[in-house]
Scaffold this motif. Structure first.
Motif, PDB file in Angstrom:
ATOM      1  N   GLN A 152       0.448  -1.163   0.091  1.00 17.28           N
ATOM      2  CA  GLN A 152       0.130  -0.264   0.514  1.00 17.28           C
ATOM      3  C   GLN A 152       0.839   1.269   0.421  1.00 17.28           C
ATOM      4  O   GLN A 152       1.020   2.150  -1.066  1.00 17.28           O
ATOM      5  CB  GLN A 152      -0.871   0.160   1.293  1.00 17.28           C
ATOM      6  CG  GLN A 152      -1.760  -1.035   0.937  1.00 17.28           C
ATOM      7  CD  GLN A 152      -2.670  -0.706   2.319  1.00 17.28           C
ATOM      8  OE1 GLN A 152      -3.362   0.427   3.043  1.00 17.28           O
ATOM      9  NE2 GLN A 152      -2.944  -1.840   3.679  1.00 17.28           N
ATOM     10  N   GLN A 153       1.817   1.612   0.850  1.00 15.21           N
ATOM     11  CA  GLN A 153       2.880   2.312   1.095  1.00 15.21           C
ATOM     12  C   GLN A 153       3.229   2.657  -0.443  1.00 15.21           C
ATOM     13  O   GLN A 153       3.759   3.729  -0.981  1.00 15.21           O
ATOM     14  CB  GLN A 153       4.192   1.776   1.712  1.00 15.21           C
ATOM     15  CG  GLN A 153       4.391   3.426   2.589  1.00 15.21           C
ATOM     16  CD  GLN A 153       3.446   4.947   2.450  1.00 15.21           C
ATOM     17  OE1 GLN A 153       2.810   5.262   1.449  1.00 15.21           O
ATOM     18  NE2 GLN A 153       4.230   4.829   3.888  1.00 15.21           N
ATOM     19  N   ALA A 170       7.095  13.093   2.113  1.00 18.95           N
ATOM     20  CA  ALA A 170       6.944  11.967   2.971  1.00 18.95           C
ATOM     21  C   ALA A 170       6.893  12.219   4.084  1.00 18.95           C
ATOM     22  O   ALA A 170       8.574  12.515   4.813  1.00 18.95           O
ATOM     23  CB  ALA A 170       7.937  10.719   2.606  1.00 18.95           C
ATOM     24  N   ASP A 171       5.499  11.933   4.786  1.00 13.98           N
ATOM     25  CA  ASP A 171       5.373  12.536   6.580  1.00 13.98           C
ATOM     26  C   ASP A 171       5.845  10.498   7.225  1.00 13.98           C
ATOM     27  O   ASP A 171       5.144  10.182   7.071  1.00 13.98           O
ATOM     28  CB  ASP A 171       4.824  12.939   6.843  1.00 13.98           C
ATOM     29  CG  ASP A 171       4.251  13.649   8.521  1.00 13.98           C
ATOM     30  OD1 ASP A 171       5.606  13.208   8.820  1.00 13.98           O
ATOM     31  OD2 ASP A 171       3.842  13.953   8.312  1.00 13.98           O
ATOM     32  N   GLU A 172       6.688  11.078   8.295  1.00  9.44           N
ATOM     33  CA  GLU A 172       6.833   9.198   8.401  1.00  9.44           C
ATOM     34  C   GLU A 172       6.568   8.052   7.636  1.00  9.44           C
ATOM     35  O   GLU A 172       5.350   6.856   8.036  1.00  9.44           O
ATOM     36  CB  GLU A 172       6.445   9.322   9.613  1.00  9.44           C
ATOM     37  CG  GLU A 172       6.090   9.944  10.246  1.00  9.44           C
ATOM     38  CD  GLU A 172       8.556   9.884  11.221  1.00  9.44           C
ATOM     39  OE1 GLU A 172       8.178   8.977  11.652  1.00  9.44           O
ATOM     40  OE2 GLU A 172       8.710  10.928  12.143  1.00  9.44           O
ATOM     41  N   PRO A 173       6.998   7.817   6.261  1.00 10.37           N
ATOM     42  CA  PRO A 173       6.937   7.153   5.606  1.00 10.37           C
ATOM     43  C   PRO A 173       6.357   5.284   6.032  1.00 10.37           C
ATOM     44  O   PRO A 173       6.214   4.490   5.099  1.00 10.37           O
ATOM     45  CB  PRO A 173       7.248   6.911   3.929  1.00 10.37           C
ATOM     46  CG  PRO A 173       8.665   7.793   4.390  1.00 10.37           C
ATOM     47  CD  PRO A 173       8.074   8.512   6.151  1.00 10.37           C
ATOM     48  N   THR A 174       7.368   5.246   6.770  1.00 12.22           N
ATOM     49  CA  THR A 174       7.879   3.561   7.718  1.00 12.22           C
ATOM     50  C   THR A 174       7.024   4.085   8.909  1.00 12.22           C
ATOM     51  O   THR A 174       7.489   2.976   9.165  1.00 12.22           O
ATOM     52  CB  THR A 174       9.335   3.700   7.703  1.00 12.22           C
ATOM     53  OG1 THR A 174      10.535   4.022   8.799  1.00 12.22           O
ATOM     54  CG2 THR A 174       9.961   3.834   5.906  1.00 12.22           C
ATOM     55  N   GLY A 175       6.608   4.777   9.083  1.00 11.57           N
ATOM     56  CA  GLY A 175       5.899   4.664  10.826  1.00 11.57           C
ATOM     57  C   GLY A 175       4.930   3.731  11.086  1.00 11.57           C
ATOM     58  O   GLY A 175       4.804   3.018  11.948  1.00 11.57           O
ATOM     59  N   LEU A 201      12.160  14.062   3.680  1.00 11.40           N
ATOM     60  CA  LEU A 201      11.306  12.503   4.140  1.00 11.40           C
ATOM     61  C   LEU A 201      11.684  13.638   6.136  1.00 11.40           C
ATOM     62  O   LEU A 201      12.565  13.681   5.927  1.00 11.40           O
ATOM     63  CB  LEU A 201      10.820  11.422   4.546  1.00 11.40           C
ATOM     64  CG  LEU A 201      12.757  11.017   4.440  1.00 11.40           C
ATOM     65  CD1 LEU A 201      12.643  10.100   6.387  1.00 11.40           C
ATOM     66  CD2 LEU A 201      12.876   9.621   3.634  1.00 11.40           C
ATOM     67  N   SER A 202      10.142  12.855   6.610  1.00 17.49           N
ATOM     68  CA  SER A 202      10.191  13.415   8.065  1.00 17.49           C
ATOM     69  C   SER A 202      10.106  11.673   8.606  1.00 17.49           C
ATOM     70  O   SER A 202       9.861  10.766   8.613  1.00 17.49           O
ATOM     71  CB  SER A 202       9.040  13.751   9.357  1.00 17.49           C
ATOM     72  OG  SER A 202       8.044  12.918   8.773  1.00 17.49           O
ATOM     73  N   THR A 203      10.847  10.979   9.903  1.00 21.80           N
ATOM     74  CA  THR A 203      11.279  10.169  10.115  1.00 21.80           C
ATOM     75  C   THR A 203      11.651   9.969  11.907  1.00 21.80           C
ATOM     76  O   THR A 203      12.697  11.112  12.625  1.00 21.80           O
ATOM     77  CB  THR A 203      12.355   9.416   9.576  1.00 21.80           C
ATOM     78  OG1 THR A 203      12.722   7.913  10.132  1.00 21.80           O
ATOM     79  CG2 THR A 203      14.213   9.819   9.528  1.00 21.80           C
ATOM     80  N   HIS A 204      11.318   9.452  13.195  1.00 20.13           N
ATOM     81  CA  HIS A 204      12.458   9.369  14.511  1.00 20.13           C
ATOM     82  C   HIS A 204      12.825   7.567  13.500  1.00 20.13           C
ATOM     83  O   HIS A 204      13.418   7.650  14.972  1.00 20.13           O
ATOM     84  CB  HIS A 204      10.840   8.495  15.009  1.00 20.13           C
ATOM     85  CG  HIS A 204       9.954   9.600  15.508  1.00 20.13           C
ATOM     86  ND1 HIS A 204       8.082   9.525  15.045  1.00 20.13           N
ATOM     87  CD2 HIS A 204       9.606  10.762  16.535  1.00 20.13           C
ATOM     88  CE1 HIS A 204       8.154  11.167  15.181  1.00 20.13           C
ATOM     89  NE2 HIS A 204       9.156  11.562  16.276  1.00 20.13           N
ATOM     90  N   ASN A 205      12.456   7.069  12.937  1.00 21.72           N
ATOM     91  CA  ASN A 205      13.904   5.789  12.817  1.00 21.72           C
ATOM     92  C   ASN A 205      15.190   5.926  12.538  1.00 21.72           C
ATOM     93  O   ASN A 205      15.457   6.117  11.356  1.00 21.72           O
ATOM     94  CB  ASN A 205      13.360   5.306  12.447  1.00 21.72           C
ATOM     95  CG  ASN A 205      13.544   3.285  12.296  1.00 21.72           C
ATOM     96  OD1 ASN A 205      14.705   3.550  12.769  1.00 21.72           O
ATOM     97  ND2 ASN A 205      12.701   2.404  11.353  1.00 21.72           N
ATOM     98  N   PRO A 206      16.343   5.640  12.967  1.00 26.69           N
ATOM     99  CA  PRO A 206      17.316   6.815  13.213  1.00 26.69           C
ATOM    100  C   PRO A 206      17.654   5.329  11.513  1.00 26.69           C
ATOM    101  O   PRO A 206      19.137   5.683  11.029  1.00 26.69           O
ATOM    102  CB  PRO A 206      18.648   5.867  13.997  1.00 26.69           C
ATOM    103  CG  PRO A 206      17.199   5.434  15.355  1.00 26.69           C
ATOM    104  CD  PRO A 206      15.512   5.398  15.066  1.00 26.69           C
TER     105      PRO A 206
END
Length: 234
Positions: A152-153, A170-175, A201-206
């Protein structure tokens, strides 16, 4: 703006109302993003990552400073001009995919072209090409509920790049994805960058930072650091 620069922000600020007061979401943010690079915006929740993406997309208005995107001064553009810019030149990928459940993946992907007046045949051809670029060959007639979250992504990314669009936000595309699927989505975004698409993209994931050419660290609405990674474009 130079032809090799996709985004230039100078002293960008944004506030939002909270009761009778206004709260600063971004303060004095300045950065330049070269075209054809992948930039990661990182920082804790509430740091301003999503706000900056929304400003670049013209979904929110800049309150201070100047912001040019693909040669367009979005800080002075009208809502109509901003809508046209998003429709024709900017693709936005959400964490929750934002696909229409009653449309097939192909129908979801071709929507932007149909919205600009393209007939169904050419729009479908372009949609198939975009889906092939992100590894969705053979899934054109599936509905979102019939495929995995990662697929879907990928469809959302295909929708973001269809046509002549050269900027993907992309806003947190893997969140919403597990680590393995998230890594696959980052590989897709990196390949788009390698093909000349500008990705922010924005991300929290290092783990997602390893693909970035530039890393912008935000905290409480300010830009703490903006660094080019090893091998990235200065």
């Amino acid at each position: 703006m130079g032809k090799n620069v996709a985004i230039t922000a100078i002293g960008v600020g944004k506030t939002f109302p909270m009761g009778k007061q206004r709260v600063s979401a971004l303060r004095e943010v300045s950065l330049t993003l070269p075209a054809g690079t992948l930039t990661a915006l990182t920082g804790p929740s509430g740091s301003g990552k999503s706000t900056l993406l929304h400003l670049i997309a013209g979904l929110e208005r800049v309150d201070a400073g100047t912001l040019e995107v693909l040669g367009h001064p979005v800080h002075t553009s009208t809502p109509t001009e901003l809508a046209a810019l998003r429709l024709r030149e900017i693709g936005f990928v959400h964490q929750d995919f934002s696909l229409l459940a009653d449309l097939t993946l192909l129908e979801n992907v071709r929507l932007p072209l149909e919205a600009t007046g393209s007939s169904r045949g050419p729009a479908s051809t372009a949609a198939r090409e975009a889906m092939a670029r992100v590894g969705l060959d053979g899934l054109e007639d599936r509905f979102p509920a019939e495929v995995s979250g990662g697929q879907q992504q990928r469809a959302a990314i295909a929708r973001a790049i269809i046509g002549e669009r050269t900027l993907v936000l992309a806003d947190e595309p893997t969140g919403s994805l597990d680590s393995k699927t998230g890594a696959e989505i980052m590989d897709v975004l990196a390949r788009l960058r390698d093909d000349g698409v500008t990705v922010v993209l924005s991300t929290h994931n290092p783990a997602n930072l390893s693909h970035a050419d530039q890393i912008a660290v935000l905290h409480d609405g300010t830009l703490l650091s903006f660094d080019t990674t090893e091998g990235g474009t200065p």
